[in-house]
Each structure stands twice: as structure tokens, then as C-alpha cells.
Design a protein around this motif. Sequence first.
Motif, mmCIF file in Angstrom:
data_model
loop_
_atom_site.group_PDB
_atom_site.id
_atom_site.type_symbol
_atom_site.label_atom_id
_atom_site.label_comp_id
_atom_site.label_asym_id
_atom_site.label_seq_id
_atom_site.Cartn_x
_atom_site.Cartn_y
_atom_site.Cartn_z
ATOM 1 N N LEU A 39 5.898 -3.649 -3.011
ATOM 2 C CA LEU A 39 6.363 -2.656 -2.031
ATOM 3 C C LEU A 39 5.664 -2.779 -0.682
ATOM 4 C CD1 LEU A 39 6.774 0.622 -4.141
ATOM 5 C CD2 LEU A 39 8.467 -1.129 -3.601
ATOM 6 N N MET A 40 4.372 -3.100 -0.680
ATOM 7 C CA MET A 40 3.605 -3.057 0.567
ATOM 8 C C MET A 40 3.501 -4.409 1.263
ATOM 9 S SD MET A 40 3.116 0.146 0.729
ATOM 10 C CE MET A 40 2.079 0.337 2.161
ATOM 11 N N MET A 111 -4.633 1.972 -3.334
ATOM 12 C CA MET A 111 -3.254 2.136 -3.805
ATOM 13 C C MET A 111 -3.107 1.696 -5.253
ATOM 14 S SD MET A 111 -0.761 1.241 -0.603
ATOM 15 C CE MET A 111 -1.624 -0.184 0.051
ATOM 16 N N SER A 124 -3.561 11.494 -14.268
ATOM 17 C CA SER A 124 -2.800 11.653 -13.029
ATOM 18 C C SER A 124 -3.332 12.756 -12.117
ATOM 19 C CB SER A 124 -1.340 11.912 -13.373
ATOM 20 O OG SER A 124 -0.593 12.002 -12.205
ATOM 21 N N ASN B 59 -6.763 12.048 0.794
ATOM 22 C CA ASN B 59 -8.172 11.691 0.591
ATOM 23 C C ASN B 59 -8.777 11.129 1.867
ATOM 24 O OD1 ASN B 59 -8.209 12.436 -2.083
ATOM 25 N ND2 ASN B 59 -7.665 10.394 -2.824
ATOM 26 N N THR B 88 -1.990 8.402 -2.127
ATOM 27 C CA THR B 88 -1.970 7.767 -3.449
ATOM 28 C C THR B 88 -1.939 8.815 -4.559
ATOM 29 O OG1 THR B 88 -4.373 7.692 -3.418
ATOM 30 C CG2 THR B 88 -3.212 5.695 -2.766
ATOM 31 N N GLU B 89 -2.301 10.060 -4.224
ATOM 32 C CA GLU B 89 -2.303 11.132 -5.233
ATOM 33 C C GLU B 89 -0.871 11.599 -5.440
ATOM 34 O OE1 GLU B 89 -4.771 11.823 -6.937
ATOM 35 O OE2 GLU B 89 -6.564 11.385 -5.785
ATOM 36 N N SER B 90 -0.347 11.426 -6.655
ATOM 37 C CA SER B 90 1.093 11.651 -6.832
ATOM 38 C C SER B 90 1.434 12.612 -7.961
ATOM 39 C CB SER B 90 1.774 10.315 -7.093
ATOM 40 O OG SER B 90 1.238 9.736 -8.258
ATOM 41 N N SER B 91 0.429 13.276 -8.533
ATOM 42 C CA SER B 91 0.743 14.167 -9.655
ATOM 43 C C SER B 91 1.504 15.392 -9.147
ATOM 44 C CB SER B 91 -0.539 14.618 -10.341
ATOM 45 O OG SER B 91 -1.251 15.495 -9.491
ATOM 46 N N GLU B 93 0.790 18.344 -9.675
ATOM 47 C CA GLU B 93 -0.196 19.327 -9.212
ATOM 48 C C GLU B 93 -0.553 19.074 -7.738
ATOM 49 O OE1 GLU B 93 -3.334 19.792 -12.044
ATOM 50 O OE2 GLU B 93 -4.661 20.676 -10.529
ATOM 51 N N HIS B 94 -0.732 17.806 -7.388
ATOM 52 C CA HIS B 94 -1.047 17.485 -5.993
ATOM 53 C C HIS B 94 0.123 17.848 -5.074
ATOM 54 C CE1 HIS B 94 -4.357 14.866 -7.571
ATOM 55 N NE2 HIS B 94 -4.944 15.410 -6.540
ATOM 56 N N ARG B 108 4.575 9.019 -1.760
ATOM 57 C CA ARG B 108 3.505 8.393 -2.533
ATOM 58 C C ARG B 108 3.282 6.956 -2.055
ATOM 59 N NH1 ARG B 108 2.629 5.339 -7.327
ATOM 60 N NH2 ARG B 108 4.813 4.744 -7.455
ATOM 61 N N LYS B 109 1.997 6.596 -1.875
ATOM 62 C CA LYS B 109 1.653 5.192 -1.622
ATOM 63 C C LYS B 109 1.566 4.483 -2.976
ATOM 64 C CE LYS B 109 -1.707 6.324 2.039
ATOM 65 N NZ LYS B 109 -3.159 6.303 2.300
ATOM 66 N N PRO B 110 2.101 3.282 -3.139
ATOM 67 C CA PRO B 110 2.819 2.480 -2.149
ATOM 68 C C PRO B 110 4.231 3.017 -1.927
ATOM 69 C CG PRO B 110 2.853 1.379 -4.280
ATOM 70 C CD PRO B 110 2.011 2.595 -4.449
#
Lengths: 172, 127
Positions: A39-40, A111, A124, B59, B88-91, B93-94, B108-110
Amino acid sequence: MHGIRTLQNRRDRLAQVYSAEIDSFTRSLDAAVEEVFRLMTGASCLPVDQCPIEEREMISAVIGLAGAMSGICVLCSGEKVALHMAEILTGTATPKLNETVKDAIGEICNMIAGAWKGRSPSLSSDCMLSTPTIISGTNYQIHNHRPEFRIERFYCFEGNSFTFTILSESMD
Amino acid sequence: MSEITALIVDDSSVMRKIVERALRQAGISLEEVIEAASGLEALKLLGHRRVDLILSDINMPNMDGLEFIRQLRAQRLAPDVPVVMITTESSEEHVRDAIAAGAQGYIRKPFTPDQVKDRILPLFGGA
């Protein structure tokens, strides 16, 4: 005697569960690395059996893990590989190891770590990532006191190889 | 969609450039791109700069992205400007935390330019 057998059976079952979890973490890491590069950078990046270290100058990006898992994620490569990694991420060639290259390697590590933990329901939301720390030099090693487990994988993109390691000190 | 001024908040200068590139590849017309390396720096900028869109990492050292949005909303700086987290935090909850803090979107990254387009254009009335 029966009690000892029961205890041994329980240990065996726990070991199987634990081994299955580490296998799952390993598969998630392979998928995370592949996804981040595709992707990047548009590059294919796949696991390989070995990572020949042909350079003296090495660079590592280290991301700390805290919470549901304590430990570190480490992306380690030779300097030339790091330069190439930074080039395909930023779209700009850099002739030497500078702040942009260090920043790029840190972001790739970040990442991958994020995509890896995002694939695990137990990590997660309950495992935090630190900002990246970069180490460069020759013949250095990264140690930790009592690794609960260590996953070390080798990857190759466009003929360049690097290692990605997850060192867990404890896991809930 | 008319040209917009975007503020990109990320401690990584490489990531700020990648986000800018993704915005352009997504077909978003940029009049200007302003960069900040932390939430604190972004708050200072917003005291005297007008922007149409804010994209922020979570972050970051000194002041993380969630605290940045809380401060932004509490100080009523850029009250009508959409904020999209890129992290990058994708839950779930985030994502919930970010929305509760005042974010309008989450990437979300990527990510791909198409994902950036899908999250940003609706904020400006596009498809």
C-alpha cells in the motif's frame, strides 16, 4: 500419579495453545509486512528463509510495546537497504543515511507494528506502541532480559532483505 | 470541490509528505498545505491561521492527537473545521475515542489514496 498426569496434560495443552498463538502472530506479521509495502510503496515484500547481512553499517528502528504485551518490535537492515526502503516510501533518492532515512525507517516499522497488532483481537486496543527509536552503527546487538518469546522473520523486497523481530517480555 | 488549505499534524516529516502526496493523488485540490510536528505546534498555528481541513496522527510526543483535538475543541479554535485522524492505531476503541474527542474521520496507516479520497471528499459534500 493421576494428578501428575493431569498436570502434564494441562501443560501440554497450554503449550499447544501458546504455540498456536505464536504461529498466529507470525502469520499476522507476514501479512502486515506485505500490506505495508504494497500500500505505501507499491513493492511486493515477502518472507524469505535467510537474510544475508552483507553490510557492516546497520540501522534498526525500535518500537516499544506496552499494555497487553510488553516488548519491542525491531526492523533491522543494512544501510543500503534502508536507503532503498526510504526511497520507495518517499519517492526521493537519498545518497546517505540522514534524518529523512531514519524517519522513513521508523515509520515503516511503526506501520508494520500497528498493522500486526491490529490483526490480533487481544492486542488491537490493549497494546500501545511507542514512537520509534533509531539505532545505527556497526556490530551492535539488541538484548532484553527474559524474552517470553521471540519471532524473527526475514523479508525481501526488490532484491533487498531485512529482518523484523518481535521480542515479548510478557503477555496478558 | 474548491481549493482547500490543509493542516497535517505528524511528528514524522516523511509521513507529512506522504499524506500530502496522498491528498494530491486523491484528487483533492490544495491551495496550501501547512505542517505541524506536534499537537502543541498545531494549536499555536491555528491561533492565527485559517485552514479547511486538519489531518492528525495520534501517537506523537509532547501532545498526542487525541489531546490535540480535545484542546482544539475546548479552545474553540477552528470550530467548524473537520479533523481526520491518520494513525496506525485502528481498534474500534481508538476510533470511538477519536470521534468522542471531536474527530470527523479516521484513516488507518497504511492507506491508499483511494481510502483518503473516500474519507475526505464526503466532508466537503463530495461523493
